[in-house]
Design a protein around this motif. Structure first.
Motif, PDB file in Angstrom:
ATOM      1  N   PRO A 254       0.820  -1.220   0.000  1.00 13.47           N
ATOM      2  CA  PRO A 254       0.000   0.000   0.000  1.00 13.47           C
ATOM      3  C   PRO A 254       0.850   1.265   0.000  1.00 13.47           C
ATOM      4  O   PRO A 254       1.964   1.285   0.550  1.00 13.47           O
ATOM      5  N   ASP A 255       0.329   2.306  -0.611  1.00 15.88           N
ATOM      6  CA  ASP A 255       1.111   3.543  -0.722  1.00 15.88           C
ATOM      7  C   ASP A 255       1.280   4.251   0.610  1.00 15.88           C
ATOM      8  O   ASP A 255       2.094   5.172   0.725  1.00 15.88           O
ATOM      9  N   TRP A 256       0.518   3.842   1.626  1.00 12.55           N
ATOM     10  CA  TRP A 256       0.673   4.469   2.932  1.00 12.55           C
ATOM     11  C   TRP A 256       1.775   3.815   3.782  1.00 12.55           C
ATOM     12  O   TRP A 256       2.067   4.270   4.892  1.00 12.55           O
ATOM     13  N   VAL A 257       2.385   2.747   3.289  1.00 11.23           N
ATOM     14  CA  VAL A 257       3.549   2.166   3.962  1.00 11.23           C
ATOM     15  C   VAL A 257       4.779   2.959   3.530  1.00 11.23           C
ATOM     16  O   VAL A 257       5.052   3.102   2.341  1.00 11.23           O
ATOM     17  N   ARG A 258       5.492   3.491   4.497  1.00 12.44           N
ATOM     18  CA  ARG A 258       6.667   4.304   4.174  1.00 12.44           C
ATOM     19  C   ARG A 258       7.726   3.481   3.448  1.00 12.44           C
ATOM     20  O   ARG A 258       7.937   2.304   3.762  1.00 12.44           O
ATOM     21  N   ARG A 259       8.388   4.102   2.493  1.00 15.62           N
ATOM     22  CA  ARG A 259       9.491   3.474   1.781  1.00 15.62           C
ATOM     23  C   ARG A 259      10.707   4.385   1.809  1.00 15.62           C
ATOM     24  O   ARG A 259      10.571   5.605   1.891  1.00 15.62           O
ATOM     25  N   ALA A 260      11.873   3.765   1.698  1.00 18.52           N
ATOM     26  CA  ALA A 260      13.124   4.505   1.574  1.00 18.52           C
ATOM     27  C   ALA A 260      13.919   3.848   0.456  1.00 18.52           C
ATOM     28  O   ALA A 260      14.212   2.648   0.511  1.00 18.52           O
ATOM     29  N   THR A 261      14.251   4.611  -0.559  1.00 20.29           N
ATOM     30  CA  THR A 261      15.033   4.099  -1.680  1.00 20.29           C
ATOM     31  C   THR A 261      16.508   4.316  -1.376  1.00 20.29           C
ATOM     32  O   THR A 261      16.964   5.450  -1.231  1.00 20.29           O
ATOM     33  N   LEU A 262      17.238   3.205  -1.284  1.00 14.66           N
ATOM     34  CA  LEU A 262      18.621   3.269  -0.821  1.00 14.66           C
ATOM     35  C   LEU A 262      19.530   2.474  -1.750  1.00 14.66           C
ATOM     36  O   LEU A 262      19.123   1.455  -2.312  1.00 14.66           O
ATOM     37  N   PRO A 263      20.779   2.910  -1.910  1.00 15.29           N
ATOM     38  CA  PRO A 263      21.726   2.158  -2.730  1.00 15.29           C
ATOM     39  C   PRO A 263      22.085   0.835  -2.073  1.00 15.29           C
ATOM     40  O   PRO A 263      22.155   0.739  -0.837  1.00 15.29           O
ATOM     41  N   VAL A 264      22.292  -0.188  -2.882  1.00 12.43           N
ATOM     42  CA  VAL A 264      22.677  -1.504  -2.370  1.00 12.43           C
ATOM     43  C   VAL A 264      23.851  -2.032  -3.201  1.00 12.43           C
ATOM     44  O   VAL A 264      23.678  -2.917  -4.038  1.00 12.43           O
ATOM     45  N   PRO A 265      25.036  -1.492  -2.989  1.00 13.42           N
ATOM     46  CA  PRO A 265      26.191  -1.949  -3.768  1.00 13.42           C
ATOM     47  C   PRO A 265      26.438  -3.434  -3.565  1.00 13.42           C
ATOM     48  O   PRO A 265      26.338  -3.943  -2.449  1.00 13.42           O
ATOM     49  N   GLY A 266      26.700  -4.127  -4.669  1.00 12.47           N
ATOM     50  CA  GLY A 266      26.977  -5.557  -4.572  1.00 12.47           C
ATOM     51  C   GLY A 266      25.743  -6.406  -4.390  1.00 12.47           C
ATOM     52  O   GLY A 266      25.830  -7.567  -3.983  1.00 12.47           O
ATOM     53  N   SER A 267      24.553  -5.883  -4.679  1.00 15.79           N
ATOM     54  CA  SER A 267      23.323  -6.638  -4.505  1.00 15.79           C
ATOM     55  C   SER A 267      23.340  -7.918  -5.321  1.00 15.79           C
ATOM     56  O   SER A 267      23.749  -7.936  -6.480  1.00 15.79           O
ATOM     57  N   THR A 268      22.872  -9.011  -4.713  1.00 20.41           N
ATOM     58  CA  THR A 268      22.783 -10.287  -5.427  1.00 20.41           C
ATOM     59  C   THR A 268      21.686 -10.255  -6.483  1.00 20.41           C
ATOM     60  O   THR A 268      21.609 -11.148  -7.319  1.00 20.41           O
ATOM     61  N   LYS A 269      20.818  -9.261  -6.419  1.00 15.47           N
ATOM     62  CA  LYS A 269      19.731  -9.129  -7.396  1.00 15.47           C
ATOM     63  C   LYS A 269      20.096  -8.182  -8.537  1.00 15.47           C
ATOM     64  O   LYS A 269      19.249  -7.832  -9.360  1.00 15.47           O
ATOM     65  N   ASN A 270      21.379  -7.768  -8.573  1.00 19.72           N
ATOM     66  CA  ASN A 270      21.855  -6.871  -9.632  1.00 19.72           C
ATOM     67  C   ASN A 270      21.078  -5.557  -9.680  1.00 19.72           C
ATOM     68  O   ASN A 270      20.787  -5.021 -10.741  1.00 19.72           O
ATOM     69  N   ARG A 271      20.712  -5.057  -8.498  1.00 17.37           N
ATOM     70  CA  ARG A 271      20.038  -3.763  -8.408  1.00 17.37           C
ATOM     71  C   ARG A 271      21.027  -2.728  -7.884  1.00 17.37           C
ATOM     72  O   ARG A 271      21.875  -3.021  -7.046  1.00 17.37           O
ATOM     73  N   ASP A 272      20.869  -1.505  -8.360  1.00 18.74           N
ATOM     74  CA  ASP A 272      21.672  -0.408  -7.825  1.00 18.74           C
ATOM     75  C   ASP A 272      21.066   0.146  -6.551  1.00 18.74           C
ATOM     76  O   ASP A 272      21.773   0.703  -5.705  1.00 18.74           O
ATOM     77  N   GLU A 273      19.753   0.018  -6.428  1.00 18.69           N
ATOM     78  CA  GLU A 273      19.057   0.514  -5.241  1.00 18.69           C
ATOM     79  C   GLU A 273      17.805  -0.313  -5.007  1.00 18.69           C
ATOM     80  O   GLU A 273      17.319  -1.017  -5.899  1.00 18.69           O
ATOM     81  N   ILE A 274      17.311  -0.232  -3.775  1.00 13.20           N
ATOM     82  CA  ILE A 274      16.141  -1.002  -3.358  1.00 13.20           C
ATOM     83  C   ILE A 274      15.162  -0.072  -2.662  1.00 13.20           C
ATOM     84  O   ILE A 274      15.559   0.830  -1.915  1.00 13.20           O
ATOM     85  N   ASP A 275      13.879  -0.301  -2.903  1.00 20.43           N
ATOM     86  CA  ASP A 275      12.817   0.409  -2.192  1.00 20.43           C
ATOM     87  C   ASP A 275      12.473  -0.391  -0.934  1.00 20.43           C
ATOM     88  O   ASP A 275      11.679  -1.334  -0.972  1.00 20.43           O
ATOM     89  N   PHE A 276      13.094  -0.032   0.168  1.00 22.49           N
ATOM     90  CA  PHE A 276      12.838  -0.700   1.439  1.00 22.49           C
ATOM     91  C   PHE A 276      11.542  -0.176   2.057  1.00 22.49           C
ATOM     92  O   PHE A 276      11.242   1.016   1.971  1.00 22.49           O
ATOM     93  N   ALA A 277      10.817  -1.056   2.712  1.00 24.08           N
ATOM     94  CA  ALA A 277       9.730  -0.604   3.576  1.00 24.08           C
ATOM     95  C   ALA A 277      10.321  -0.170   4.915  1.00 24.08           C
ATOM     96  O   ALA A 277      11.328  -0.724   5.373  1.00 24.08           O
ATOM     97  N   VAL A 278       9.694   0.817   5.525  1.00 29.03           N
ATOM     98  CA  VAL A 278      10.055   1.271   6.864  1.00 29.03           C
ATOM     99  C   VAL A 278       8.771   1.190   7.691  1.00 29.03           C
ATOM    100  O   VAL A 278       7.824   1.942   7.457  1.00 29.03           O
ATOM    101  N   ILE A 279       8.745   0.256   8.621  1.00 33.96           N
ATOM    102  CA  ILE A 279       7.507  -0.055   9.341  1.00 33.96           C
ATOM    103  C   ILE A 279       7.401   0.820  10.580  1.00 33.96           C
ATOM    104  O   ILE A 279       8.188   0.685  11.527  1.00 33.96           O
TER     105      ILE A 279
END
Length: 293
Positions: free
Chosen positions: A79-104
């Motif tokens: 849901p859009d009301w769950v806070r997110r933080a987009t952060l860099p993830v160097p060396g991610s096993t998913k080959n992503r430069d950044e991830i949209d983490f939830a912040v509960i």
């Protein structure tokens, strides 16, 4: 709507809970409904320890005996009301430069994740700012992991030594069980130096002074009968199970904040095993032990 889907309103947010009768802990018949109930009731104690911290979860959609997966990226259907933080993830096993983490930070967000069978909640030792930028570490953690035949009893003995070392450095340690076989010590961190370097130095000093009890290296061959002080949990890329999080064992055990007198008096591993029922009773009696210095 299917009986498997139950619409609920939680603090003004509309949620649809699913498969509430699914058994997630088969050995004791503990269901998803009971998982959600536990997290809902422990939320006042738990949420302050999740606030501002990017969340990593271990999800067990088919229960603790089924396949599980780690999830850092908030699902697309979050849901859009769950806070997110987009952060860099160097060396991610998913080959992503950044991830949209939830912040509960709210009860509805916690219930949303509990409904996903996110049994285990893991967070780093740092928070994000109001605009989502990573802040310096504010917490120091030592993960005490016993090598068989050592147990949490031996962890407690090491924890008492480590408490005094930290106290001499002006730091107040707080103990909790891991919810599995070990325990962790936390302290508020003042940024005096890089926390992993500080923690490593202390772990190595304790190993030198107590070679029959302590090891500071991860090698399995070095650990039988000793307590591994894992200082590397202070790496900003790592997470540690949150206080009051469930663990995915045979029973719904919990990573449980402790009184120091319980650490001092521990004689048997079962002395420090707590399930959801135990933890809710402890919070009722003591409040949030992890919120008290």
């Amino acid at each position: 709507m299917s009986p498997a889907k139950v619409p609920v309103r939680v603090d003004g947010r509309q949620l649809v809970l699913t498969n509430l009768d699914k058994v997630l802990y088969p050995e004791v018949g503990f269901t998803k409904a009971e998982v959600i109930d536990y997290y809902s009731r422990v939320a006042p104690a738990l949420l302050p320890h999740l606030e501002g911290r990017p969340l990593t979860v271990k999800r067990y959609p088919n229960g603790v005996t089924g396949q599980f997966f780690f999830e850092k990226n908030a699902p697309d259907h979050t849901p859009d009301w769950v806070r997110r933080a987009t952060l860099p993830v160097p060396g991610s096993t998913k080959n992503r430069d950044e991830i949209d983490f939830a912040v509960i930070e709210s009860l509805p967000a916690l219930v949303y994740y509990a409904n996903l069978a996110a049994l285990e909640l893991h967070v780093p030792q740092w928070r994000v700012s109001d605009d989502g930028a990573a802040l310096p570490p504010d917490t120091l953690v030592f993960d005490l992991d016993p090598g068989a035949p050592a147990s949490i009893v031996e962890c407690c003995r090491v924890a008492l030594i480590l408490r005094e070392v930290l106290r001499a450095d002006g730091l107040t340690a707080r103990p909790k069980t891991s919810g599995n076989k070990g325990m962790q010590l936390y302290a508020e961190w003042d940024g005096r130096e890089e926390p992993s370097a500080y923690a490593k130095r202390l772990a190595q000093a304790l190993e030198k002074a107590h070679r029959d009890q302590v090891v500071s290296v991860m090698a399995k061959k070095a650990r039988p009968g000793k307590v591994f002080i894992d200082w590397s949990q202070n790496n900003p890329a790592k997470t540690t199970v949150a206080p009051y999080s469930l663990r995915a064992g045979p029973r719904p055990t919990v990573s449980t904040p402790l009184l120091w007198k319980e650490v001092e008096g521990c004689e048997h591993p079962e002395d420090l095993v707590f399930t959801t029922h135990d933890v809710l009773a402890r919070v009722e009696e003591h409040g949030d032990l992890f919120g008290q210095a």
